[in-house]
Motif scaffolding. Sequence first.
Motif, mmCIF file in Angstrom:
data_model
loop_
_atom_site.group_PDB
_atom_site.id
_atom_site.type_symbol
_atom_site.label_atom_id
_atom_site.label_comp_id
_atom_site.label_asym_id
_atom_site.label_seq_id
_atom_site.Cartn_x
_atom_site.Cartn_y
_atom_site.Cartn_z
ATOM 1 N N LEU A 107 54.955 42.031 44.606
ATOM 2 C CA LEU A 107 56.261 42.613 44.904
ATOM 3 C C LEU A 107 56.928 43.135 43.632
ATOM 4 O O LEU A 107 57.518 44.221 43.628
ATOM 5 C CB LEU A 107 57.160 41.565 45.566
ATOM 6 N N ALA A 108 56.829 42.340 42.544
ATOM 7 C CA ALA A 108 57.460 42.754 41.293
ATOM 8 C C ALA A 108 56.815 44.023 40.739
ATOM 9 O O ALA A 108 57.505 44.960 40.318
ATOM 10 C CB ALA A 108 57.381 41.620 40.274
ATOM 11 N N VAL A 109 55.487 44.081 40.744
ATOM 12 C CA VAL A 109 54.788 45.251 40.199
ATOM 13 C C VAL A 109 55.006 46.458 41.090
ATOM 14 O O VAL A 109 55.156 47.593 40.611
ATOM 15 C CB VAL A 109 53.287 44.939 40.036
ATOM 16 N N THR A 120 49.469 45.538 35.494
ATOM 17 C CA THR A 120 48.407 45.213 36.449
ATOM 18 C C THR A 120 47.109 44.879 35.724
ATOM 19 O O THR A 120 46.409 43.912 36.070
ATOM 20 C CB THR A 120 48.184 46.380 37.417
ATOM 21 N N THR A 121 46.774 45.661 34.706
ATOM 22 C CA THR A 121 45.560 45.395 33.931
ATOM 23 C C THR A 121 45.617 44.039 33.253
ATOM 24 O O THR A 121 44.630 43.277 33.252
ATOM 25 C CB THR A 121 45.361 46.501 32.873
ATOM 26 N N ILE A 122 46.766 43.691 32.694
ATOM 27 C CA ILE A 122 46.921 42.396 32.021
ATOM 28 C C ILE A 122 46.777 41.249 33.021
ATOM 29 O O ILE A 122 46.115 40.237 32.751
ATOM 30 C CB ILE A 122 48.279 42.327 31.297
ATOM 31 N N LEU A 123 47.391 41.407 34.197
ATOM 32 C CA LEU A 123 47.340 40.349 35.201
ATOM 33 C C LEU A 123 45.937 40.143 35.765
ATOM 34 O O LEU A 123 45.606 39.044 36.225
ATOM 35 C CB LEU A 123 48.311 40.679 36.345
ATOM 36 N N ILE A 127 40.311 37.300 36.204
ATOM 37 C CA ILE A 127 39.220 37.353 37.180
ATOM 38 C C ILE A 127 37.997 38.105 36.649
ATOM 39 O O ILE A 127 36.950 38.069 37.291
ATOM 40 C CB ILE A 127 39.674 37.984 38.510
ATOM 41 N N VAL A 128 38.108 38.769 35.506
ATOM 42 C CA VAL A 128 36.934 39.446 34.947
ATOM 43 C C VAL A 128 36.200 38.543 33.964
ATOM 44 O O VAL A 128 35.149 38.919 33.449
ATOM 45 C CB VAL A 128 37.330 40.770 34.254
ATOM 46 N N ILE A 129 36.741 37.351 33.713
ATOM 47 C CA ILE A 129 36.102 36.402 32.807
ATOM 48 C C ILE A 129 35.186 35.495 33.617
ATOM 49 O O ILE A 129 35.540 35.048 34.714
ATOM 50 C CB ILE A 129 37.150 35.568 32.048
ATOM 51 N N SER A 130 34.026 35.196 33.082
ATOM 52 C CA SER A 130 33.067 34.337 33.769
ATOM 53 C C SER A 130 33.662 32.949 33.994
ATOM 54 O O SER A 130 34.326 32.394 33.110
ATOM 55 C CB SER A 130 31.786 34.227 32.942
ATOM 56 N N PRO A 131 33.436 32.340 35.168
ATOM 57 C CA PRO A 131 33.952 30.984 35.413
ATOM 58 C C PRO A 131 33.463 29.957 34.394
ATOM 59 O O PRO A 131 34.192 29.017 34.074
ATOM 60 C CB PRO A 131 33.425 30.662 36.815
ATOM 61 N N PRO A 184 45.171 36.310 40.191
ATOM 62 C CA PRO A 184 45.044 37.773 40.108
ATOM 63 C C PRO A 184 44.271 38.395 41.267
ATOM 64 O O PRO A 184 44.547 39.535 41.644
ATOM 65 C CB PRO A 184 44.306 37.983 38.776
ATOM 66 N N PHE A 185 43.323 37.662 41.834
ATOM 67 C CA PHE A 185 42.587 38.179 42.999
ATOM 68 C C PHE A 185 43.530 38.363 44.188
ATOM 69 O O PHE A 185 43.515 39.398 44.862
ATOM 70 C CB PHE A 185 41.447 37.216 43.346
#
Length: 305
Positions: A107-109, A120-123, A127-131, A184-185
């Motif tokens: 909602l904020a974005v 959005t890219t920062i948030l 999720i792009v980092i390996s678990p 982020p997902f």
Amino acid sequence: MSGQPLSVSRAISPSRRQRRDLWPWLALTPLIFIVAALMVTPVLHLVSLITQDVSWQDGRAVTRFVGLDNIRAFLANPYYWTGLVNTLAFSVIAVTLQVVIGFALALAVNDMKKEPRLLTTILLLPIVISPIVIGAMWRLILNNDSGALNVVLSQLDIVPPDWLGTPSLAFLSVIVVDVWHWTPFSFLLLLAGLKALPREVLEAAQLDGCSRWQRLRLVILPMMWPALLITLMLRIIFSFKVFDEIYLLTKGGPGTATEMVSYSIYRAFFIEDREGLGAVMSLFTFFIIALLMVVLISLRKRRIS
């Protein structure tokens, strides 16, 4: 003469319609075979292991029929049932926080006028980092002896707790890590849902004098219900699959405080070397997830109707 082409076109249109209806199924045939090979075949293999005990001799798997012994062992297994309770509690708390926080961020974005893409890219970075990397990173942060968080607390003259060694704090720490990783997902899915809302309806509500809260409660939330349910469904499935963070942070401990069904299945297959027991655990977990999905899908259909 003018009626002949029309009669010919009418004569051949049913066959064309049949070919058109058949084409999607033909196009999906390779995908159906791939899904059958990658999903149905392993499930059938698990079913075949229910009544078998598997041992390894000279590098070969030797199976022995044991009847219902694996099911009895499953019913009496202390790890799985504790892990199931923990997983359900973990799923309810973590998924609720992820959807609520993700929706608030969306909602904020969505209301931002400047630089929404940068934020959005920062948030989306977690999720792009390996678990596995995330588990190792958070272990360095939460470590009792030299963790970054406890070092900061010590500098502030606060007695640092044992985040991963205290049962209640260990469970809370796992939830925090999962929320940080997967919010982020939820944010991405819900932001896409907000972008797809008809602007005319939102503008009409604003012209009618609705406050921001009234627009959210009476206009946005009802239209976002399908996107919210889809996000919940996906996150519930993923929450039952949580493993990397558990393995790297706590290994199910202290005691069974952070035991999850995924780690119980791993324990049965790879630590205790009981493949039949692991197969029963896997199939029962699959049944629970399928039951939860049926409930959520029925709620979605009821809401839409």
